[in-house]
Scaffold this active site. Structure first.
Site, mmCIF file in Angstrom:
data_model
loop_
_atom_site.group_PDB
_atom_site.id
_atom_site.type_symbol
_atom_site.label_atom_id
_atom_site.label_comp_id
_atom_site.label_asym_id
_atom_site.label_seq_id
_atom_site.Cartn_x
_atom_site.Cartn_y
_atom_site.Cartn_z
ATOM 1 N N ASP A 29 0.879 -1.169 0.000
ATOM 2 C CA ASP A 29 0.000 0.000 0.000
ATOM 3 C C ASP A 29 0.922 1.226 0.000
ATOM 4 O O ASP A 29 2.117 1.109 0.284
ATOM 5 C CB ASP A 29 -0.876 -0.043 1.253
ATOM 6 C CG ASP A 29 -1.640 1.238 1.460
ATOM 7 O OD1 ASP A 29 -2.349 1.656 0.523
ATOM 8 O OD2 ASP A 29 -1.528 1.833 2.551
ATOM 9 N N ASP A 31 -0.066 5.187 0.859
ATOM 10 C CA ASP A 31 -0.241 6.204 1.897
ATOM 11 C C ASP A 31 -0.180 5.550 3.281
ATOM 12 O O ASP A 31 -0.888 4.581 3.544
ATOM 13 C CB ASP A 31 -1.595 6.914 1.731
ATOM 14 C CG ASP A 31 -1.600 7.833 0.520
ATOM 15 O OD1 ASP A 31 -0.846 8.823 0.537
ATOM 16 O OD2 ASP A 31 -2.351 7.553 -0.434
HETATM 17 MG MG MG Z 1 -2.526 3.201 3.515
#
Ligand code: MG
Length: 247
Positions: A29, A31
């Site tokens: 992932d 962010d």
């Molecule tokens: Mg994230």
């Protein structure tokens, strides 16, 4: 983290899925994992919520992280005005939020992320990005922060997916891009909905609690291992690879 804890987590994964963990790729992932950007997202959402008289608190945006912007706007409309957001509202409010985020985002990498990537590369594993972000210049940014780690053909972004997290779709697409099966990957996630998506895709999912949520918010979604930071994950990554070969 103790090696015993890691071995137990690998056993738990095998029991849950009936598959032996044999990692060839790590699906990251973005962010809150590779970039220290969640505080800028939360700040932007809080300001936009105030502007549109939507009831919100900062924690909402950490709990809802990973779902589409339209999903977040709809949830705020439902809570405040007990109705769905119109398509125009979804588009306009999201555009305002994205503009604010662009202004606030300073592009700081998450502390320890480069160390995790160094360990992943040293172990000969592929790197794939699986993000709900739709930023156009993402690869340039990644190349600047983590040179040589990522390529455009191994990225799943907002416009690639139909449903988005917490549905497993984005991580299933990530597996496809890497050309591996679920038991041949590891997911690294910071958000409850992202952990949910990774686990639902049948992938060994590592939660990294880099934000203000309780560990339980991530564990309750089925995370196989939980670390307090990317630094801690980098430190334990060689142990994890050892444990894989040991079990
Ligand atoms: Mg994230």
């Amino acid at each position: 983290m103790e090696k015993e804890t890691i071995i137990q987590a690998i056993h738990n994964y095998a029991r849950e899925t009936g598959q032996r963990l044999n990692p060839k790729a790590v699906l990251f992932d973005m962010d809150g994992v590779l970039y220290d950007s969640m505080r800028h997202h939360a700040r932007s959402w809080m300001e936009i919520s105030a502007r549109h008289h939507l009831l919100a608190e900062e924690k909402d945006f950490y709990l809802w992280e990973g779902q589409t912007g339209a999903g977040t706007i709809n949830a705020l409309m439902q809570r405040t005005f007990h109705r769905d957001a119109t398509e125009a509202e979804k588009q306009d409010i999201y555009a305002e939020k994205a503009a604010l985020f662009t202004r606030y985002n300073d592009g700081s990498p998450m502390p320890g992320a480069a160390d995790v990537l160094r360990e992943v590369c040293a172990s000969g594993l592929q790197r794939v990005i699986v993000t709900g972000s739709g930023q156009r210049s993402l690869l340039d940014k990644l190349e600047h922060s983590f040179p040589g780690c990522f390529s455009t053909d191994r990225m799943v972004m907002a416009f690639d997916v139909k449903i988005g997290k917490p549905h497993p779709e984005p991580y299933l697409m990530g597996l496809q891009k890497a050309g591996v099966q679920a038991n041949e990957a590891i997911v690294v996630e910071n958000a409850p909905m992202g952990v949910h998506a990774g686990v639902a895709a049948g992938i060994f999912t590592i939660a990294v609690n880099t934000g203000p949520l309780a560990d339980a918010d991530l564990q309750n979604e089925g995370a196989h291992l939980l670390f307090p930071s990317m630094d801690a994950l980098a430190h334990s990554f060689p142990l994890l690879m050892d444990a894989v070969h040991f079990t």
